[in-house]
Design a protein around this motif. Structure first.
Motif, mmCIF file in Angstrom:
data_model
loop_
_atom_site.group_PDB
_atom_site.id
_atom_site.type_symbol
_atom_site.label_atom_id
_atom_site.label_comp_id
_atom_site.label_asym_id
_atom_site.label_seq_id
_atom_site.Cartn_x
_atom_site.Cartn_y
_atom_site.Cartn_z
ATOM 1 N N PRO A 1 -74.871 12.725 -2.762
ATOM 2 C CA PRO A 1 -75.837 13.094 -2.518
ATOM 3 C C PRO A 1 -75.628 13.230 -0.835
ATOM 4 O O PRO A 1 -75.406 12.184 0.197
ATOM 5 C CB PRO A 1 -77.898 12.234 -3.090
ATOM 6 C CG PRO A 1 -76.650 11.731 -3.788
ATOM 7 C CD PRO A 1 -74.942 11.322 -3.580
ATOM 8 N N GLY A 2 -75.090 14.452 0.234
ATOM 9 C CA GLY A 2 -74.859 14.321 1.184
ATOM 10 C C GLY A 2 -75.753 14.321 2.318
ATOM 11 O O GLY A 2 -74.815 15.066 3.510
ATOM 12 N N ASN A 3 -76.040 13.976 2.329
ATOM 13 C CA ASN A 3 -77.021 13.744 3.722
ATOM 14 C C ASN A 3 -76.985 12.830 4.719
ATOM 15 O O ASN A 3 -77.930 12.662 5.503
ATOM 16 C CB ASN A 3 -78.747 13.726 2.696
ATOM 17 C CG ASN A 3 -79.158 12.520 1.881
ATOM 18 O OD1 ASN A 3 -78.263 11.489 1.858
ATOM 19 N ND2 ASN A 3 -80.774 12.250 2.582
ATOM 20 N N GLY A 4 -76.026 11.906 3.893
ATOM 21 C CA GLY A 4 -75.724 10.936 5.209
ATOM 22 C C GLY A 4 -76.528 9.420 4.655
ATOM 23 O O GLY A 4 -75.620 8.574 5.305
ATOM 24 N N ALA A 5 -77.009 9.586 3.597
ATOM 25 C CA ALA A 5 -77.727 7.738 3.479
ATOM 26 C C ALA A 5 -76.727 7.136 2.150
ATOM 27 O O ALA A 5 -77.003 6.133 1.867
ATOM 28 C CB ALA A 5 -78.964 8.548 1.963
ATOM 29 N N ASP B 1 -71.467 15.560 2.834
ATOM 30 C CA ASP B 1 -72.025 17.025 2.891
ATOM 31 C C ASP B 1 -72.288 18.703 2.402
ATOM 32 O O ASP B 1 -73.497 17.997 2.666
ATOM 33 C CB ASP B 1 -70.354 17.170 0.886
ATOM 34 C CG ASP B 1 -71.572 16.287 -0.269
ATOM 35 O OD1 ASP B 1 -72.406 16.348 0.260
ATOM 36 O OD2 ASP B 1 -71.248 16.014 -1.218
ATOM 37 N N PRO B 2 -72.587 20.069 1.620
ATOM 38 C CA PRO B 2 -73.490 20.829 1.546
ATOM 39 C C PRO B 2 -74.587 20.097 0.805
ATOM 40 O O PRO B 2 -74.401 19.724 0.000
ATOM 41 C CB PRO B 2 -72.580 21.320 0.578
ATOM 42 C CG PRO B 2 -71.397 21.433 0.996
ATOM 43 C CD PRO B 2 -71.430 20.179 1.566
ATOM 44 N N TRP B 3 -75.686 19.832 1.608
ATOM 45 C CA TRP B 3 -77.101 19.047 0.967
ATOM 46 C C TRP B 3 -78.469 20.158 1.613
ATOM 47 O O TRP B 3 -78.496 20.216 2.596
ATOM 48 C CB TRP B 3 -77.085 17.519 1.170
ATOM 49 C CG TRP B 3 -78.058 16.995 0.571
ATOM 50 C CD1 TRP B 3 -78.011 16.485 -0.604
ATOM 51 C CD2 TRP B 3 -79.425 16.961 1.274
ATOM 52 N NE1 TRP B 3 -78.722 15.809 -1.095
ATOM 53 C CE2 TRP B 3 -80.073 15.898 -0.330
ATOM 54 C CE3 TRP B 3 -79.642 17.053 2.552
ATOM 55 C CZ2 TRP B 3 -80.886 15.879 -0.135
ATOM 56 C CZ3 TRP B 3 -81.212 16.059 2.560
ATOM 57 C CH2 TRP B 3 -81.536 15.840 1.029
ATOM 58 N N GLN B 4 -78.686 20.494 0.375
ATOM 59 C CA GLN B 4 -78.757 20.164 -0.697
ATOM 60 C C GLN B 4 -78.360 21.604 -1.068
ATOM 61 O O GLN B 4 -78.361 22.482 -1.047
ATOM 62 C CB GLN B 4 -80.347 20.700 -1.687
ATOM 63 C CG GLN B 4 -80.836 19.114 -1.176
ATOM 64 C CD GLN B 4 -82.356 18.915 -2.081
ATOM 65 O OE1 GLN B 4 -83.390 19.237 -1.163
ATOM 66 N NE2 GLN B 4 -82.495 18.431 -3.654
#
Length: 321
Positions: A251-255, A266-269
């Motif tokens: 999941p590309g939010n940096g978590a 990456d592109p999220w969501q």
């Protein structure tokens, strides 16, 4: 060097190579661009070859014969909640690459609430008829369905961790690098030259040349088992006997982070409901164990049987003493 705008007037043959060379010079980073990038350790591997140029998906081209095997089965397909049934088709990830944008299985994408609650990202484990071995160079390649942009060299794609196992229980993860500096919006694009050892950083869908031109191309992200030599426990992982490849969505939010502790973006969501997260199209094998010729197999069986008979004969002789 020719401007990227001149790509609109170039014939289909060789277009992908020219695009990559142009974007690679512009981006000037450590790792490969989204297709062919000579000299980079992770240059994309063309899914198709032939008269119409490397990577181009055309009637004149065929699946790249450098791939000697493809994933033949799967276990533990565990998509994130919300994947539409039409994208829950793991069989689409088996066999040869197609380069088709919809020939995929989706791992799904987590929401911020799910991430904060510790929900596991979607994953799938691929199996093979023959074990993958640690040979020269890349040993296998993973194909997602990302697409690139000629005017920037950037890529719309979703990323995933890659892990391998001998026994299906003990896995080791490829150490990855992601230097994307900031979060991306749902239609954002990554600079593939800032990404290493994450599946999804190569085009396997097409390149947008202009509003009216889209060239279908297919490239796989390479993985070299030798990279794992220093971290894989030899009593648990035999790098010359890899039977399982596990793909885990990021999941590309940096978590989620890379091997250096950098946040992965990456592109999220993903803006398309029900098909978010990593979309797996194929896993191709470059180095594998050869299947013995029939005569060789017969000889091995005879040798084994003779050994059994010899052991029994020796045991019987000793029992008579």
């Amino acid at each position: 060097m020719q401007s990227l705008k001149t790509l609109q007037n170039i014939t289909l043959t060789g277009i992908t190579c020219l695009l990559t060379l142009a974007s690679g010079e512009a981006l000037a980073a450590d790792f490969s661009g989204s297709t062919f990038d000579p000299g980079k350790i992770d240059s994309g591997i063309p899914g198709f070859v032939g008269d119409d140029g490397l990577g181009n998906v055309t009637p004149n081209n065929t699946v790249n014969p450098v791939f000697v095997d493809w994933a033949s089965g799967y276990i533990n397909y565990l998509p994130a909640e919300g994947v539409l049934e039409q994208w829950q088709t793991p069989e689409r990830a088996l066999g040869e690459v197609t380069g088709a944008f919809d020939g995929i299985v989706s791992l799904g994408e987590l929401t911020a609430e799910q991430i904060n609650s510790g929900v596991n990202p979607g994953e799938i484990t691929l199996t093979f008829d023959r074990a993958i071995r640690n040979g020269d160079g890349a040993d296998f390649a993973v194909f997602e369905n990302g697409f690139g942009f000629a005017d920037t060299g950037l890529l719309f794609a979703e990323l995933a961790y890659v892990e391998v196992s001998t026994d299906g229980v003990n896995f080791v993860r490829f150490p990855s690098i992601s230097r994307t500096p900031n979060p991306l919006d749902p239609i954002g694009q990554i600079d593939p030259t800032q990404v290493y050892n994450l599946a999804g950083k190569h085009v396997n869908n097409g390149v947008v040349i202009s509003e009216d031109e889209f060239v279908q191309t297919s490239w796989g992200t390479p993985f070299d088992l030798d990279v794992l030599s220093a971290i894989a426990q030899p009593d648990l992982i035999d790098l010359n006997n890899i039977n399982f490849v596990r793909i885990i969505d990021i999941p590309g939010n940096g978590a989620f982070t890379d091997a250096e502790g950098n946040p992965i973006y990456d592109p999220w969501q993903t803006p398309i409901p029900g098909s978010g997260g990593f979309d797996l199209e194929a896993v191709g094998v470059l180095n594998t164990h050869a299947i013995p010729e029939p005569g060789t197999v017969f000889g091995l069986v005879i040798f084994a049987l003779s050994g059994i008979c010899l052991n029994r004969s020796q045991h019987h002789s000793r029992s008579q003493r």
